[in-house]
Write an enzyme that holds these catalytic residues in place. Structure first.
Site, PDB file in Angstrom:
ATOM      1  CD  GLU A 115      -0.941  -0.372   3.751  1.00  0.00           C
ATOM      2  OE1 GLU A 115      -0.962   0.396   4.701  1.00  0.00           O
ATOM      3  OE2 GLU A 115      -1.591  -1.447   3.707  1.00  0.00           O
ATOM      4  CE  LYS A 117       5.989   5.082   6.442  1.00  0.00           C
ATOM      5  NZ  LYS A 117       5.775   6.459   6.914  1.00  0.00           N
ATOM      6  CG  ASP A 119       4.635  12.805   4.363  1.00  0.00           C
ATOM      7  OD1 ASP A 119       4.882  12.346   5.488  1.00  0.00           O
ATOM      8  OD2 ASP A 119       5.347  13.630   3.784  1.00  0.00           O
ATOM      9  CE1 TYR A 225      -8.350   6.161   0.786  1.00  0.00           C
ATOM     10  CE2 TYR A 225      -6.403   7.553   0.506  1.00  0.00           C
ATOM     11  CZ  TYR A 225      -7.579   7.003   0.005  1.00  0.00           C
ATOM     12  OH  TYR A 225      -7.961   7.288  -1.257  1.00  0.00           O
ATOM     13  CE  LYS A 316       9.841   6.308   5.385  1.00  0.00           C
ATOM     14  NZ  LYS A 316      10.767   7.123   6.171  1.00  0.00           N
ATOM     15  CB  CYS A 410      27.455  45.762  -9.819  1.00  0.00           C
ATOM     16  SG  CYS A 410      27.709  44.408 -10.974  1.00  0.00           S
ATOM     17  CB  CYS A 413      30.673  46.426 -13.536  1.00  0.00           C
ATOM     18  SG  CYS A 413      29.103  47.146 -13.047  1.00  0.00           S
ATOM     19  CB  CYS A 428      24.120  46.135 -12.055  1.00  0.00           C
ATOM     20  SG  CYS A 428      25.607  46.838 -12.761  1.00  0.00           S
ATOM     21  CB  CYS A 434      27.693  45.768 -15.942  1.00  0.00           C
ATOM     22  SG  CYS A 434      27.744  44.358 -14.824  1.00  0.00           S
TER      23      CYS A 434
END
Length: 823
Positions: A115, A117, A119, A225, A316, A410, A413, A428, A434
DNA sequence: ATGCCTCGAGTTCA
DNA sequence: CTCGAGGCAT
């Protein structure tokens, strides 16, 4: 010097960390480490205790399942303990599990119930004489918390058992969870109307059940479930697990449809892969699958180890979330100068790939998460591919960290970083000066959807710019074979410094790359010499470097040559004007038709194109107003870029080429459409308006406020010039616009189409082109304006949305038929 | 002004 | 793909 600590110390350390994690997980609903890490810690401790029995303390966390329950809810002692499961992470471990049982039971083939699993949160529900009397959380496995009132609010949980034949005392075990869609909807509402935004479905389920006020629980979208039973008295159950599940279903419990009876290791692994593939499409989160020996007789015979049954195991999936540490937060500069903080992470495996970087989007985002260098963070690869930092683990923060702040300049540059008012992004200010922006501009220019220069990757652009060979996009068309060859040789060398160093003495000061290449080729004389020059050259390279590099260089030159023939839309897009993407570029091309026209238009005229407003128009105008950009265009044209699809402006432009529209488009304060119309009626042309005294404006019917605002606006010389220039441009346009309406509408004129999934016979781009050729507009997302959706293989959310909105869906065959018919 | 609906821009890794 | 923001209809 790091040596592994003594086993005793390590075990103590592991125990401390496990206890700590247990406490946070169970009592605070705030996990400090991911499940995967928790598992790893427990396994390491188990292994250590197995290897050193003297270390196995009776109170070791490996002997217990969780932490003590908190005081908020009444304790419930489970008549039958709620144990946790051992874990398997590999096929190997599953095979071991099966082998162990087969050996002990001495059976050739084993039957399992498999089945998913979920969470969520494990709970136990007690029914006496068919009535739900008490529900409890797992707690530490032996004692849980009484959350009956909260569980009664969950619709999936029957208050009375249905059907017949149930035992007078029956404990049903199962998982309370929150479906993904419900979780998303909840958070959407919570964000909108204020409310608790939940971190993830699992925490949402856990938190919801631990509310003191059942009203709160009732408001949360929880599901349930059933997957097993605890205490059973006064009646009997089938003698297999799968039989019991069938009974539970009869008695009114939801049982997952995904539960299957399978045989042997192969059956289990097949089930695992099947669920793994279905995983993303499931309505709830799962972190693996569970295998249980199906028959109870076998289960009884196998018995238990300290904390788990030996007849069941959880297999898992690889973790979707992992924690790692932030080694640095760096700034990336994009094409538009946007400064994006990026977390450099200690490499970590997440869902199958090694993640080392994760975007932090912008400064606000960093502040919201409070990510700091040195922090431990939880990283996730969400439904798509892109890793993101989910949260910081504050308890792992080292001492002395500082909140991260955006640097003032920056990093590339040195220009100042600036932020527009109200905007999230810092930019910038260096623009084309640049190097980072220049590189991105060039990458964009060469990209497939722009000029499509095949073979010019990021790496080469980087080197070309750093070497000063390219200072702007126009330089691409001046590249020669030899320059590229040199570049390639340097790049491929394992040690470019060594290579450059070897070449250097042979160069005269100021000599360029052509000379460098010559010097390079002359070294050691000819091809044979390369082999001896192992220094700095990889082995493959020593084989025939010149030939390979030459072919690359020639291909690139050819690709550049090929890119010279282009369309106006591609060219405009390639220029990289802010806010001008593909779609806007196409619209500009369609409406104006000619580069020479476009490049001299003042910004207000761009607003005539649908979907272009003030912001975008100004951005285009700003770009064109810069002489450097005009020069770039000139140079591109000089160097042979040819735009093949020039045509007259669209006839649709004709409406609106008047003074009134212009005055509106200029966005003059206090001058609304009504005022603009009054002005246009009163003055023959822009010059007349400019020459008019203030009282004439008032005579024209303008209120004093508008008149004053207009005068103030016109007093700015730049504004007056813009008005005249725009009026002149309008007059020019008027002369160019053809009179009659364009050619007949395509069969899909006015339709908006969305493509989704993978098409078999053509790429999405091809389909897009073909549809556009028939007059359709191809959009990226589905809305109620969408005419129809074309769905290929593996269509996802867009198809779902189309279904929701009741929008027509075409399959590929229908598209093909339609295209064939209208070709 | 408000709320869709699109478009633009940025991002990761094999 | 997702987020932010521009454009436009209401």
């Amino acid at each position: 010097m790091t040596s592994s600590p003594a086993p005793a110390e390590r075990a103590a350390d592991l125990r401390r960390r496990i206890e700590d994690a247990n406490r946070r997980y169970h009592e605070l609903d705030a996990p400090s480490i991911t499940d995967a890490e928790y598992d790893a810690l427990v396994r390491e401790l188990e292994a250590l205790e197995a290897a050193h029995p003297e270390l196995a303390a009776p109170d070791s966390p490996t002997r217990r399942v969780g932490a003590a329950p908190s005081a908020r809810f009444a304790p419930v002692v489970h008549a039958v303990p709620m144990l946790s499961l051992g874990n398997a992470f590999s096929d190997e471990e599953v095979a071991d599990f099966v082998r162990r049982i087969a050996e002990q039971l001495d059976r050739p083939e084993l039957v399992f119930s498999a089945e998913p699993k979920l969470d969520g949160l494990a709970i136990s529900l007690r029914y006496e004489d068919g009535a739900f009397v008490r529900g409890a959380t797992r707690g530490d496995g032996a004692t849980g918390e009484d959350v009956t009132a909260n569980l009664r609010t969950i619709a999936d949980i029957p208050q009375r058992l249905a059907g017949r034949g149930w035992p007078p005392v029956l404990e049903v075990r199962g998982e309370v969870y929150m479906a993904r869609a419900a979780f998303e909807r909840w958070n959407e509402q919570a964000r909108l109307h204020g409310g608790k935004v939940l971190a993830n479905p699992r925490n949402g389920a856990a938190g919801s059940l631990r509310q003191l006020d059942p009203q709160v629980t009732a408001s949360r979208p929880l599901s349930f479930y059933a997957y097993g039973v605890g205490q059973v008295e006064g009646g009997s159950l089938p003698d297999t697990h799968s039989g019991t599940l069938a009974k539970l279903r009869e008695w009114g419990f939801p049982v997952s449809d995904l539960v299957q009876v399978v045989r042997g290791t192969d059956g289990l692994l097949g089930y695992y892969r099947g669920i793994g593939e279905a995983r993303d499409g499931l309505p709830f989160d799962i972190d693996g699958v569970v295998y249980k020996l199906d028959d109870y007789a076998g289960q009884r015979e196998m018995g238990f180890v300290a904390r788990a049954p030996r007849w069941a195991i959880a297999h898992k999936f690889p973790a979707q979330e992992q924690s790692t540490t932030v080694e640095a937060i760096e700034i990336q500069i994009g094409r538009t100068g946007a400064a994006t903080p990026v977390a450099r992470l200690k490499p970590v495996h997440v869902a199958g790939v090694v993640v080392t970087n994760a975007t932090l989007h912008n400064a606000d985002h960093v502040a919201r998460l409070d990510v700091r260098v040195g922090d431990t963070v939880i990283v996730r690869r969400a439904g798509d591919v892109i890793p993101e930092v989910v949260q910081v683990v504050p308890e792992h923060r080292p001492d002395g960290t500082q909140p991260w702040t955006m640097p003032s300049h920056c990093p590339v540059c040195g220009s100042e970083l600036v932020r527009e008012e109200g905007a999230a992004v810092w930019r910038c200010s260096g623009e084309a000066a640049c190097p980072a922006q220049l590189k991105e501009t060039i990458n964009h220019f060469a990209s497939r959807r722009a000029m499509d220069i095949d073979g010019l990757g990021d790496k080469y652009v980087e080197t070309l710019v750093d070497a000063g060979i390219i200072r702007g996009i126009a330089d691409l068309y001046g590249l020669g074979r030899d320059q590229l060859l040199y570049l390639k040789l340097v790049l491929d060398a394992e040690s470019p410094e060594a290579l450059a160093g070897a070449v250097q003495p042979h160069l005269q000061p100021g000599e360029g790359s052509g000379a460098a290449l010559a010097a390079l080729l002359a070294l050691d004389g000819g091809d044979e010499g390369w082999r001896t020059r192992a220094l700095g050259l990889p082995i493959a390279f020593a084989w025939n470097p010149k030939k390979i590099a030459t072919r690359w260089a020639e291909n690139l030159v050819a690709a550049i040559e090929h890119s010279r023939d282009t369309t106006l839309a591609r060219f405009l897009y390639a220029l990289g004007i802010q806010h001008v993407g593909e779609s806007t570029a196409k619209a500009l091309a369609q409406w104006f038709g000619d580069l020479q026209l476009v490049r001299r238009l003042p910004w207000p005229l761009f607003k005539r194109v649908p979907d272009i407003g003030g912001e975008v128009a100004r951005a285009i105008g700003h770009f064109l107003d810069q002489p450097a950009n005009q020069e770039v265009i000139d140079r591109l044209l000089e160097r042979g870029v040819r735009i093949g699809d020039a045509h007259p402006p669209s006839p649709k432009l004709r409406e609106g080429l008047d003074l009134a529209t212009l005055l509106v488009d200029l966005e003059i304060p206090k001058v609304t459409a009504v005022r603009a119309a009054q002005l246009a009626a009163a003055f023959a042309d822009a010059q007349a308006l400019l020459d008019a005294p203030v009282h004439a404006l008032v005579t024209a019917g303008l209120p004093a406020e508008s008149a004053n605002a207009l005068v103030a606006w016109l007093e700015q010389e730049a504004n007056a010039a813009l008005l005249l220039r725009s009026a002149q441009a309008q007059a020019e346009l008027l002369a160019l616009v053809p009179h009659q309406a364009g050619q007949g509408a395509g069969p899909l004129e006015g339709k908006t189409v969305v493509l989704t999934g993978t098409l078999a016979a053509m790429s999405r781009d091809e389909a897009k082109e073909k549809l556009e050729a028939l007059g359709a507009k191809v959009a990226g997302s589905v809305s109620k304006k969408t005419s129809f959706v074309v769905a290929g293989e593996a269509a996802g959310s867009k198809l779902a949305k189309a279904g929701e909105l009741g929008i027509e869906v075409w399959d590929e065959a229908r598209l093909q038929a339609f295209l064939a018919e209208h070709a």
